[in-house]
Structures are given as structure tokens and as C-alpha cells.
Design an enzyme around this catalytic site. Structure first.
Site, PDB file in Angstrom:
ATOM      1  N   LYS A 150     -33.805 -21.852  -4.323  1.00  0.00           N
ATOM      2  CA  LYS A 150     -34.936 -22.030  -4.187  1.00  0.00           C
ATOM      3  C   LYS A 150     -35.270 -23.390  -4.837  1.00  0.00           C
ATOM      4  CE  LYS A 150     -36.125 -18.384  -1.729  1.00  0.00           C
ATOM      5  NZ  LYS A 150     -34.724 -18.224  -1.264  1.00  0.00           N
ATOM      6  N   ASP A 151     -36.523 -24.195  -4.437  1.00  0.00           N
ATOM      7  CA  ASP A 151     -36.755 -25.306  -5.380  1.00  0.00           C
ATOM      8  C   ASP A 151     -36.931 -25.155  -6.757  1.00  0.00           C
ATOM      9  OD1 ASP A 151     -36.910 -26.738  -2.876  1.00  0.00           O
ATOM     10  OD2 ASP A 151     -39.165 -26.468  -2.607  1.00  0.00           O
ATOM     11  N   LYS A 152     -36.812 -26.114  -7.394  1.00  0.00           N
ATOM     12  CA  LYS A 152     -37.188 -26.118  -8.666  1.00  0.00           C
ATOM     13  C   LYS A 152     -38.521 -26.193  -8.992  1.00  0.00           C
ATOM     14  CE  LYS A 152     -36.704 -28.636 -13.259  1.00  0.00           C
ATOM     15  NZ  LYS A 152     -35.763 -29.948 -13.780  1.00  0.00           N
TER      16      LYS A 152
END
Length: 671
Positions: free
Chosen positions: A227-229
Site C-alpha cells: 500500500k502507498d506510503k
């Protein structure tokens, strides 16, 4: 967040803490301004659109709280953190009972049993031992004795050893400090838990948890997808035989994460075991009229978007993009790959910049590593791993030094190179053929494969074969004595009869990621792939290398994605610090859901939609907004807005006064 801000609080331990902050509370020197030099979209092959509606200005991810992702599990359920409760251990089904006690006494005698009981009751400094002669016993009997001792005595350890051609079972006081033995009382072997993280990417979060759990390899904690930071995300994670309380304790020591939703299963969680991701996104400072935005959204919902790989795949460094490192790895130019990873770059944080400069000038890995240790005490950065590899293997052993980098991180580079080729090919296909089906386009033979969407796995590595690829290819029955592999047979080229039958549409089309075990379209696209690979002194055949970890088998990816559950609403707000979307944590705490301000000075567009795994929400937003989604461009938009707000009305230029009604001049819009 400060160290106390990353804790999981459950039951009576739930203390409220600031959630919006993502900075450490300790005093730090002022950070230098970051010079954003991120890649523009046309540099990574992103040039086309599916719709022709006018775009509009809006800022993506102005705040971390503007971007929320919830994983959709393999069972189709949305992953939401609903509470902070820690499950209590079930009653130990292996607990001692009279029958087991009698069995143990029968095997070892009452005298030995009493002696072991004395060790059990003694303090932890007890050095007594009980020897049981097991020479005449079968292995099954010895195993039974060990199991019964473990079940009847919680602080006694038993081992078998040989002495003078005889076998003995030795019972001693259990050394809790060094003993890793635990009575596993939970119903299944693998502990699943929901990981809610804040401004940290999945690999960093898992690495941090593993460290605080005392696990040497971060890969022991598995997950279905990264998942995105920059955002707040919730997903499943899994680890073998770790108590929920231990995981909670690790999350308390780590930062930027909460855990909960514990459950137990027989099988581990693996990459690809998800159906997709649910996004809730706030676009701030939207200036277009509501009707224009709604028209763009309705057209987007009908036409979909191009399934490009987004900027996250390629990194934020235009000087050293991840796909360039990936190209060197695929070519076998390992020295150049190492130099790219450690090369100084303009938009580095000061600490890492100093480390890179030192290594670049002196090529002294030991000295550079000592400097890095002052700032990276965890040792989890890629630079730390690579420098450690040089110290261990020598300054010229590039292959083995690269092996010091975790496999997932190395694959990130290779995937980036494949993704660049895919982006360029899909753009050229659309520019040449448009959005209509063409003879030779590839589609899945079995539409169930298309529904799974878990096909973007492409590195040949015997140590970690992708289970989904094995599952998919095993469903294909390929006749013996054929040169077509199962994976190649997953797809077929469309014929005129196929197109005229109306059984397929543009959303069925897939394009391959380059590899040596892949089927290419039977039209001009096939030649385009070979021409593009030749530019890098590669070919499909050359993608099979001696180092199997750098060989590319290939994969298939949907060219277009159509959303079926897009929803939206507008929200007025005053300042950039206003929270616009409620998080899982805020909901658990009972905090009020954000509402639109009647007289708010700014307008935001709140979007909710679901995407299949490996599709990028920023590419969906790009289609709607018709703007460059790079970090550098978004920062420029924010800075321009702030400058205009701070400029007296009489000092504004005509262009600045008209900013609300004009499409900004962005690189991608002018192509």
C-alpha cells in the site's frame, strides 16, 4: 508521529493521542527545503487518455488524511479496523488432566514424576536435573514423554541425548530468557491481523514490526499487497505463531501503525490474496464549477481509464529512477546498478546525501556505513543493506552485495523496468489504434483469469514462485508435445470473427509485460516490444538469465479499467488542516465525522471507488482531472495557490486572477 504516537491501545490501555501529526515530537534541526525532481508522466510512458472532457485543478494528497485505502480480502470483505480489542488466549486444550498424568507416571515411574514436579515448583535458579533411561523405548514412546512433560509442566524442559551407547531424557528448569519454546494455544498456526498504517509504506511497516517481534527476516510477516506510503491504509498481515499480545507490543514500540482484528488460519497469507482496494480520496482546492466536475466524473465512469503504472512504481528521483536500476540488473550490469543506488541525488534528505557523497568520492563502504549508522540505527534502508554487503563481500563483489538487499526490494527495480515498457506500449497502442478492438489484441482464454486480476507477477525465482501464477497456469490444459507453455496459452489473439461476435470489449484487452515465457499480440505491437527492448540491448530471449532472480518470465495486465462503484460529493472547508475524511481510528474513538462547512472558503471533491489489485488510484484521478499527477507538479500547485492567497488583490497579474477558470499549463496536458 512521536514514539508514543504509534502505539496500539486496546481494552483499558486505550489512551487518546494526536492522530494527525506525523512528525516526531523531539526537537530536530530545521529540515532543508526538498528540491522536487520527480519524473514527469511523459518520462514514464504516460501520455494518453480515454476521455476528452475538460480537466480541472485539484490537489492530490495535500494531507496524509486525504488518501485512505482499505484492502478487499480474497473473501470479498472490506478490511476495516473496527476495534482495539486483544483476544484472550483460549483455554489450553493440552492442559494437564488426570489421564495424562497417569500416562506419564506409567512411562517414567512415580519417583521420576515427583522429581520433575519438584523442579517445576522450584525457583528459576534451580539447577537440578532428572534423568530418565530411554534406551529400551521406541521413538514414539520418547515423543509421547516429551509431549506429556510439556503438557503437565509449564517450566520444565526435556531433551533426549546419547551417552555410552544409551539414550536418556533429561529434564531441567526451563530458561525463559533464551528458550524460544512456546505453548501455542490458539486454534490455528498463523496469526492474521489488520494493519492500519499512517504515512509509512507496507514494507517499512512490516520490517519495523518484525524487528520489534524479534524476527530476523521481515519476510516472515506476509501481506497480500503493498500500500502507498502517503496515506492511511488498512490491510491484512500474517505471521506464524506469534501471540496477539506480542504483535500489539511490537506495534506499541513501532510508529505510525495500529493493529487489531486478530484471527487465526491454517495457511499463511500470500501476495495476491486480495480482490482489490477501496479508495476514499479528497481532492482539495477544486476550482471548477460543480457541473463541469460532474460531467467529467460521469464520462469517466462510462469510459474508464488506462491502467498505467503510476509514479509510485518509478520513485521520485528523476536523476536515478528505479527503472534505470532495474534495467542494469536485467542487463547483468551489476556494478552500474550498485552505483545508481548509492549515487548522490539532488532531492535527498541531508543525512543520506552526506552518506552518498562520502561513498561516491572515496568508495569506502565501511566508512560510509559508519556514517549511515548514526542516522539509520535500524539498518533497514536499502543503502544500509548494500553498504553492509560491500563490507562483508568486498568492494568489487557486486552480485553478492546486491543479495544483501531484501528480495522484494530488488524486485521493485526489475518490476519498474517492465512497467516502463508496458506503459510505453499501451500508449503507443492507443495512439495507433485508438480505443477500438483490433485483430491480434490479446484476451484471456478463460475469463476467470481476467476476473482474478492477480497476474502481475513476473520474476522467475525458485525461492519464491508466485502461487497465483502456478494456480492460473495449472488450470490450462495444454496438449503434450507442444512448444507453447501453459502461461503462454493463457491468452489468445482476437480474430475478426471474435470481434464481430461482440463477446469482447476494450476492457478485455491485456498487454504483456516483457519476458521470455509470454505471448505477444499478433499485430504490430509485437514488433514494438522487440524494437523497444533492442534499444536497451535486450530481447525477449535475453530476459532469461543465469541469475534466476533477475530473469523475467513475463506477465499480463489489463489495458483498461472500468469502475462500477464510483461515488462522489463536494465538501466545503476553510483551511488545509481541516480533516475531510474520517479514518478507522477516528471512527473507533467516536470522533465526529467531518461535515461540509456552510461558508467554507475552499471546495474539495470526495471520491470513493474500488480498483482491482495492482491498479493505481492516481491514474484514475489523472483521467478525471487531466493533469500531471507527479509529486513535483502537485507541490507546484500547492505553492502557486499559497502565493496567490498571500498576494494583495491589486498586485495580482491577470493570469493569477483567472486561475479559477483556467486549466493549468501542465506537461501532460500539452501533449
Amino acid at each position: 508521529m512521536g514514539r508514543n504516537h504509534g502505539k496500539h491501545f486496546g481494552n483499558n490501555h486505550h489512551r487518546k493521542r494526536p492522530y494527525q501529526s506525523t512528525q516526531n515530537n523531539t526537537t530536530r534541526p530545521a529540515r532543508q527545503n526538498v528540491i522536487y525532481s520527480s519524473l514527469k508522466e511523459n518520462e514514464i510512458g504516460i501520455t494518453e487518455y480515454t476521455t476528452t472532457t475538460n480537466g480541472f485543478t485539484g490537489i492530490i494528497k495535500q494531507r496524509i488524511s486525504d488518501f485512505h485505502v482499505h484492502e478487499i480480502g480474497f473473501d470479498g470483505k472490506l478490511c476495516e479496523l473496527e476495534n482495539f480489542s486483544i483476544p484472550q488466549p483460549p483455554k489450553n486444550e493440552n492442559a494437564s488432566n488426570e489421564s495424562e498424568k497417569a500416562d506419564l507416571i506409567r512411562l517414567i515411574t512415580q519417583e521420576k514424576f515427583d522429581a520433575i514436579l519438584a523442579i517445576e515448583k522450584a525457583d528459576k535458579q534451580c539447577n537440578d536435573e532428572v534423568l530418565i533411561d530411554a534406551t529400551s523405548m521406541e521413538k514414539t514412546e520418547r515423543t509421547q514423554i516429551h509431549q506429556l512433560i510439556k503438557g503437565n509442566f509449564s517450566s520444565v524442559n526435556s531433551t533426549t541425548f546419547d551417552k555410552d551407547d544409551r539414550k536418556f531424557i533429561k529434564c531441567t528448569k526451563l530458561n525463559r530468557k533464551h528458550d524460544r519454546r512456546r505453548q501455542w494455544v490458539w486454534p490455528h498456526e498463523y496469526t492474521y491481523f489488520l494493519l492500519h498504517k499512517d504515512n509509512i509504506d507496507t514494507m517499512q511497516a512490516v520490517s519495523s514490526l518484525a524487528s520489534f517481534l524479534g524476527i530476523s527476516k521481515a519476510s516472515a510477516i506476509t501481506y497480500a499487497g503493498t500500500k502507498d506510503k502517503r496515506g492511511r491504509t488498512t490491510q491484512w498481515a500474517c505471521v506464524r505463531q506469534r501471540e496477539p499480545s506480542m504483535i500489539v507490543a511490537a506495534a506499541q514500540k513501532a510508529r505510525h501503525m495500529y493493529v487489531g482484528g486478530f484471527t487465526f488460519r491454517d495457511e499463511p497469507l500470500k501476495l495476491g490474496m486480495l480482490q482489490g482496494n477501496r479508495f476514499r480520496i479528497a481532492l482539495r482546492q477544486v476550482t471548477a464549477a460543480d457541473d463541469d466536475v460532474i460531467e467529467a466524473l460521469k464520462t469517466f465512469k462510462e469510459k474508464g481509464f488506462i491502467n498505467y503504472y503510476g509514479h509510485q512504481r518509478f520513485g521520485n528521483h528523476s536523476e536515478v529512477p528505479t527503472h534505470k536500476i532495474g534495467l542494469y540488473l536485467v542487463q547483468g550490469n551489476f556494478k552500474e546498478a550498485c552505483e545508481c543506488i548509492l549515487k548522490p541525488r539532488a532531492n535527498d534528505v541531508p543525512d543520506m546525501h552526506a552518506v552518498r557523497q562520502l561513498w561516491w568520492k572515496k568508495r569506502n563502504a565501511k566508512e560510509a556505513l559508519e556514517l549511515l549508522k548514526r542516522h539509520d540505527r535500524s539498518g533497514r534502508s536499502i543503502e544500509y543493506k548494500l553498504l553492509s554487503g560491500f563490507v562483508k563481500n568486498g568492494p568489487n563483489d557486486y552480485v553478492n552485495s546486491l543479495e544483501s538487499i531484501p528480495r522484494n526490494a530488488r524486485l521493485m527495480y526489475i518490476h519498474a523496468y517492465q512497467s516502463l515498457i508496458w506503459n510505453e506500449m499501451v500508449s503507443r497502442r492507443i495512439a495507433t489504434y485508438g480505443l477500438q478492438l483490433c485483430e491480434g489484441d490479446l484476451v484471456f482464454v478463460d475469463k476467470n483469469d481476467a476476473d482474478n486480476e492477480i497476474i502481475d507477477v513476473d520474476v522467475d525465482d525458485d525461492d519464491s514462485k508466485d502461487d497465483k501464477k502456478e494456480e492460473i497456469t495449472d488450470t490450462e490444459s495444454v496438449q503434450e508435445n507442444t512448444n507453447v507453455s501453459r502461461f503462454q496459452a493463457m491468452v489468445k489473439p482476437l480474430t475478426k470473427i471474435d470481434i464481430d461476435s461482440n463477446k469482447y470489449n476494450i476492457f478485455d484487452v491485456v498487454l504483456p509485460l516483457p519476458g521470455y515465457d509470454i505471448t505477444y499480440p499478433s499485430n504490430d505491437c509485437s514488433q514494438w516490444y522487440e524494437e523497444r527492448l533492442k534499444q536497451d540491448d535486450l530481447s525477449s530471449e535475453k530476459l532469461k538469465r543465469k541469475q534466476k532472480g533477475y530473469s523475467l518470465t513475463g506477465a499480463y495486465r489489463k489495458a483498461f479499467i472500468k469502475l462500477v462503484d464510483l461515488n462522489w460529493y463536494f465538501m466545503n472547508y476553510d483551511t488545509e488542516t481541516d480533516v475531510l475524511i474520517q479514518s478507522d481510528v477516528e471512527k473507533i474513538r467516536g470522533e465526529a465525522e467531518p461535515k461540509s462547512m456552510e461558508n467554507g472558503k475552499q471546495k474539495a471533491l470526495i471520491l470513493t471507488f474500488t480498483l482491482p489489485s495492482s491498479s493505481y488510484a492516481t491514474m484514475a484521478l489523472r483521467e478525471i482531472m487531466k493533469c500531471d499527477t507527479s509529486v513535483a507538479n502537485q507541490v507546484q500547485l500547492q505553492q502557486a495557490t499559497v502565493a496567490i492567497e498571500q498576494t494583495p488583490v491589486g498586485d495580482k497579474s491577470q493570469d493569477e486572477c483567472n486561475i479559477e477558470t483556467k486549466q493549468p499549463k501542465l506537461d501532460v496536458a500539452s501533449q
